[in-house]
Design an enzyme around this catalytic site. Structure first.
Site, PDB file in Angstrom:
ATOM      1  NE  ARG A  55     -24.556  46.118 105.384  1.00  0.00           N
ATOM      2  CZ  ARG A  55     -25.207  45.567 106.399  1.00  0.00           C
ATOM      3  NH1 ARG A  55     -26.112  44.636 106.182  1.00  0.00           N
ATOM      4  NH2 ARG A  55     -24.974  45.936 107.634  1.00  0.00           N
ATOM      5  CB  THR A  77     -29.752  41.422 116.261  1.00  0.00           C
ATOM      6  OG1 THR A  77     -30.543  42.523 115.782  1.00  0.00           O
ATOM      7  CG2 THR A  77     -29.880  41.395 117.769  1.00  0.00           C
ATOM      8  N   GLY A  78     -28.166  43.899 114.965  1.00  0.00           N
ATOM      9  CA  GLY A  78     -27.756  45.298 115.032  1.00  0.00           C
ATOM     10  C   GLY A  78     -27.034  45.695 113.760  1.00  0.00           C
ATOM     11  CB  THR A  98     -31.047  40.635 112.453  1.00  0.00           C
ATOM     12  OG1 THR A  98     -30.613  41.550 111.469  1.00  0.00           O
ATOM     13  CG2 THR A  98     -30.314  39.320 112.312  1.00  0.00           C
ATOM     14  N   GLY A 110     -23.722  42.091 105.437  1.00  0.00           N
ATOM     15  CA  GLY A 110     -23.559  42.450 106.845  1.00  0.00           C
ATOM     16  C   GLY A 110     -22.928  41.333 107.645  1.00  0.00           C
ATOM     17  CG  ASP A 111     -24.018  41.147 111.784  1.00  0.00           C
ATOM     18  OD1 ASP A 111     -24.818  41.756 111.028  1.00  0.00           O
ATOM     19  OD2 ASP A 111     -24.337  40.766 112.924  1.00  0.00           O
ATOM     20  N   GLY A 166     -24.577  45.628 111.186  1.00  0.00           N
ATOM     21  CA  GLY A 166     -23.638  44.551 110.912  1.00  0.00           C
ATOM     22  C   GLY A 166     -22.191  44.970 110.885  1.00  0.00           C
TER      23      GLY A 166
END
Ligand code: GLY
Length: 320
Positions: A208, A231-232, A180, A210-211, A234
């Site tokens: 889906r 990042t990572g 990300t 994510g964050d 989510g």
């Protein structure tokens, strides 16, 4: 009160494992993004313009999981998402489920500035892009198709019809670079902003979210404290409202660096089975730079008045 160091930009190209076949391109990509963003800040431009242009460069690069080069979902399609936040006004814009918008971060800006909303996804977001003549680009690259086939093979070995990804991410961290992209900045007027963009988790279910497009989770900015981009995986950032947690922590007199370390430590303590995927960058209102992760790598860089040039690395403070 200490003197404010400004302007400052911090950029990330994602946490996870940075495969050597792409790490040089990743480091050059974050540097180009930071130089462009810092150039805007030096000329007196806003933190908001700076982070949007920095992220747009990474969306065009092909080395990152954002824009061109986005990860594929389980249905072998791209669904991109992005968000921005302006710390001066607390206005924000976010988009999701985008198929072929060249720069999702620019559409997030349109949501923020041209609509009454914060978050628009799918067909509605595509229509908005059409109304404002945003460019399109097929985001799927040969490299992502290669990764998709490898990741799917591992998934199928687990004989799972649903992508229950935790296990395979844990067992095959080398297959999941999250990549990300994001940027945070402090401008000469002492305004902060943040922007984040992603193709999301590889092999995710269609639909889906994510964050990255969720304000407070992947992105947050508030002139009273600072700004943050995550990042990572989510789902972890969502469950801990991680970007806002970092900003709250800066509000509690922590520096940007102390705040990101606090938040990564929180991930490690509260979601211990979080398969070491997370990375955070932040800038505080004094121009302090923060970067920390529990993943193997975090591709990131920063520029301050002292450095004038990007200071780039594939790691920051690692907390396990
Ligand atoms: N942080 C990107 C995602 O999980 O979608």
């Amino acid at each position: 009160m200490s003197e404010v160091r400004k302007p400052v930009i911090v950029v990330h190209g994602g946490a996870g494992f940075w495969n050597p076949e792409r790490s040089q391109q990743g480091m050059e990509g974050v540097e180009n993004a930071a130089k462009t963003g810092f150039g805007i800040l030096k000329r007196g431009g806003s933190a908001l313009d700076s982070v949007i242009e920095a992220v747009a460069i990474m969306e065009d690069e092909g080395a990152f999981n954002a824009g061109y080069g986005s990860s594929l979902n389980i249905a072998k399609r791209v669904e991109m998402e992005a968000s921005i936040m302006d710390g001066k006004t607390l206005q924000a814009g976010a988009v999701g489920l985008l198929k072929d918008i060249k720069n999702p971060v620019r559409l997030a800006r349109i949501v923020m500035e041209k609509t009454d909303h914060v978050f628009v996804v799918g067909e509605g977001a595509e229509k908005l892009a059409e109304m404002f003549n945003l460019k399109r680009r097929e985001p799927t690259t040969d490299l992502r198709l290669k990764y998709y086939e490898r990741q799917r093979k591992v998934l199928l070995e687990g004989k799972s019809k649903l992508p229950k990804l935790a296990g395979i991410i844990r067992n095959h961290p080398d297959l999941f670079g999250f990549e990300t992209v994001g940027a945070v900045a402090l401008d000469k007027e002492e305004n902060v902003a943040a922007a984040t963009s992603t193709g999301g988790l590889s092999l995710k279910l269609p639909g889906r979210i994510g964050d990255s497009p969720l304000i407070g989770c992947g992105t947050y900015a508030d002139n009273q404290v600072g700004s943050c981009s995550a990042t990572g995986v989510g789902e972890i950032a969502v469950r801990l409202v991680l970007a806002k947690t970092v900003c709250n922590s800066m509000g509690n007199r922590k520096s940007a660096q102390e705040a990101v370390e606090f938040a990564i430590d929180l991930v490690n303590r509260r979601i211990p089975d979080a398969y070491n995927s997370m990375g955070l960058i932040a800038v505080d209102v004094y121009g302090g730079v923060g970067a920390a992760h529990n993943s193997r790598n975090l591709c990131w860089t920063y520029i301050t008045p002292e450095t004038q040039e990007p200071v780039t690395s594939l790691t920051a403070k690692i907390l396990k």
